[in-house]
Scaffold this active site. Structure first.
Site, mmCIF file in Angstrom:
data_model
loop_
_atom_site.group_PDB
_atom_site.id
_atom_site.type_symbol
_atom_site.label_atom_id
_atom_site.label_comp_id
_atom_site.label_asym_id
_atom_site.label_seq_id
_atom_site.Cartn_x
_atom_site.Cartn_y
_atom_site.Cartn_z
ATOM 1 C CG HIS A 50 -2.534 -3.373 -2.794
ATOM 2 N ND1 HIS A 50 -3.502 -4.253 -2.789
ATOM 3 C CD2 HIS A 50 -1.560 -4.049 -1.789
ATOM 4 C CE1 HIS A 50 -3.307 -5.312 -2.039
ATOM 5 N NE2 HIS A 50 -2.122 -5.259 -1.442
ATOM 6 C CD GLU A 52 -5.137 -1.605 -7.657
ATOM 7 O OE1 GLU A 52 -5.570 -2.388 -7.969
ATOM 8 O OE2 GLU A 52 -4.231 -1.469 -6.979
ATOM 9 C CB THR A 201 28.006 -20.947 -3.666
ATOM 10 O OG1 THR A 201 28.035 -21.685 -4.871
ATOM 11 C CG2 THR A 201 28.349 -19.552 -3.922
ATOM 12 C CG LEU A 209 24.387 -14.468 -1.891
ATOM 13 C CD1 LEU A 209 23.893 -15.729 -1.216
ATOM 14 C CD2 LEU A 209 24.936 -14.844 -3.359
#
Length: 364
Positions: A50, A52, A201, A209
C-alpha cells in the site's frame, strides 16, 4: 506545508496508479516535516504494498527511521485497519512515530470505515479529515462505487464521423480519427483496470486491446470480451494478455469454453440471454471496478439502454459517411423524447484535427 498542498501532491501520486492496482484503490502518500518531503509512495502495481508502507519505507531509506518521528502523512484515503495480505497501514504509521495524518475521507470498506482513524487517534496521532475531498472522490469514484453499490464504473468510448457513423457501408473503419486521438485513447485505456468489447469487434479487427504508448506498455488493462456463444478464436491476439475474461454461455458450449481456457482465457458463465447489466456484474465479481468500453454499436446501445454508462467519451472526426454508413449505436427502442438517456457535457477539446467531448450520465 498546508494540508491542501500536501494532499495535492499525494493525489498527483495516486493518479499515476490508476488502472494498475487491481481490486485495491490507487492511493498516494506523502510523508513530510514542515515543507521538507521525506518520502513518497503510491499503491504498487497489483495493489500491494500500500501507499503508506511504500512512503514510510522510502523515507526511512532516505533519512533514517528517526526522521519519521513527528512527521505528517498526507494520504488520499483513510489508512486501512484490518489484517489482509499485509498488516494494517494504520499500525505502520503508529509504529513509525508519525504525529499527524491528513486524509480526505473515510474508506467505505466495512473492514475500515473509520476504524483506521480511530486507531490513529487512540495512539495520540492528530487526524485531519477533509482536505482535497472533492478531488479525491473524483479520482477514487470507481472504487467508491464498487464499495457502496457493487457496480463497476463504465466509460464508453465512441469514435465517429460528424454524422455519427463508425464505419463505411462496406465496414471500413480504420482509421476514422487521427493519430493524436488514437494516442489519447491509449492513455484512457491505461487509466482503467479493464477494457470491454463485444465479440463482433474481435472477429472484425482482431485487436490487441493493449496500451501502446512509449514507457506505458505495462499499463494495459485486462480485456473483457462479451461473447454470448463463445465464438472467440483460440488464436486471437487478445488472448496473449493471459488474463482475458470471456463472458458467455460456457455451459451451452462446453467444448468452446474448454478450448478457450486451454488458450489461457478466463471463461465466466453467463446465461444465454445475459444483459449488459449481467456482464458488468460478472466483471465486478472478477475484481474489475473501472471499465473502459470500446465495443461496437450493439454493445454500446445495450449499455446505454440499461443505464450502465457513467462517462461517455466521444471522438468526432471532420468527415461524413452518409445514411448508408454504419451507425455508432444500435436500436435503443425510444418512443418518447422524455425516455431518451441524458448526458451532461463535462469538457470539450481539440485533439489534433478531431474533437473529444466528455459527458457524464444525467438522471432523467
Amino acid at each position: 506545508m498546508t494540508p491542501e498542498r500536501g494532499m495535492s501532491m499525494a493525489l498527483a501520486l495516486a493518479r499515476r496508479g490508476l488502472g494498475r492496482t487491481g481490486t485495491n484503490p490507487s492511493v498516494g502518500c506523502i510523508i513530510a516535516r514542515d515543507t521538507r518531503i521525506l518520502g513518497r509512495g503510491r499503491t504498487a502495481q497489483g495493489g500491494r504494498p500500500h501507499a503508506e508502507t511504500r512512503a514510510l519505507s522510502h523515507a526511512t531509506q532516505q533519512y533514517g527511521a528517526d526522521a519519521l518521528h513527528g512527521a505528517t502523512a498526507y494520504v488520499t484515503l483513510e489508512p486501512c485497519a484490518h489484517h489482509g495480505c499485509t498488516p494494517p497501514c494504520a499500525n505502520a504509521l503508529i509504529k513509525a512515530g508519525i504525529a499527524r495524518v491528513v486524509a480526505p475521507f473515510a474508506d467505505p470498506d466495512p473492514r475500515v470505515a473509520g476504524k483506521g482513524f480511530a486507531m490513529l487517534r487512540e495512539a495520540g496521532i492528530a487526524v485531519v479529515v477533509g482536505p482535497g475531498e472533492a478531488e479525491a472522490r473524483a479520482l477514487l469514484a470507481p472504487y467508491l462505487r464498487m464499495r457502496t453499490t457493487g457496480r463497476p464504473t463504465l466509460t464508453l468510448k465512441l469514435a465517429t464521423t460528424l454524422d455519427g457513423k463508425i464505419a463505411t457501408r462496406t465496414g471500413e473503419s480504420q482509421w476514422i480519427t487521427g493519430i493524436q486521438a488514437r494516442r489519447r485513447v491509449h492513455l484512457l485505456r491505461a487509466q482503467s483496470d479493464a477494457i470491454l468489447v463485444g465479440i463482433g469487434t474481435v472477429l472484425a479487427d482482431d485487436p490487441g486491446l493493449d496500451v501502446r504508448l512509449p514507457g506505458m506498455e505495462g499499463a494495459s488493462p485486462a480485456p473483457i470480451i462479451a461473447d454470448r456463444t463463445l465464438r472467440m478464436p483460440p488464436n486471437a491476439r487478445v488472448l496473449a494478455h493471459g488474463n482475458t475474461l470471456i463472458i458467455g454461455d460456457a455451459e451451452g458450449y462446453p467444448d468452446r469454453a474448454n478450448s478457450l481456457r486451454a488458450a489461457g482465457a478466463i471463461v465466466a458463465q453467463a446465461p444465454p440471454d445475459a444483459t449488459a447489466t449481467d456482464i458488468l456484474a460478472l466483471a465486478a465479481m472478477h475484481g474489475h471496478a473501472s471499465i473502459f468500453c470500446e465495443g461496437g454499436a450493439a454493445l454500446a446501445a445495450a449499455l446505454i439502454r440499461e443505464d450502465c454508462v457513467d462517462h461517455l467519451v466521444w471522438f468526432t472526426a471532420g468527415t461524413a459517411f452518409g445514411k448508408d454508413g454504419r451507425d455508432a449505436l444500435d436500436i435503443l427502442g425510444i418512443d418518447h423524447l422524455a425516455d431518451a438517456p441524458r448526458f451532461r457535457q463535462v469538457s470539450v477539446q481539440s485533439i489534433g484535427p478531431d474533437t473529444m467531448s466528455v459527458w457524464e450520465r444525467q438522471a432523467n
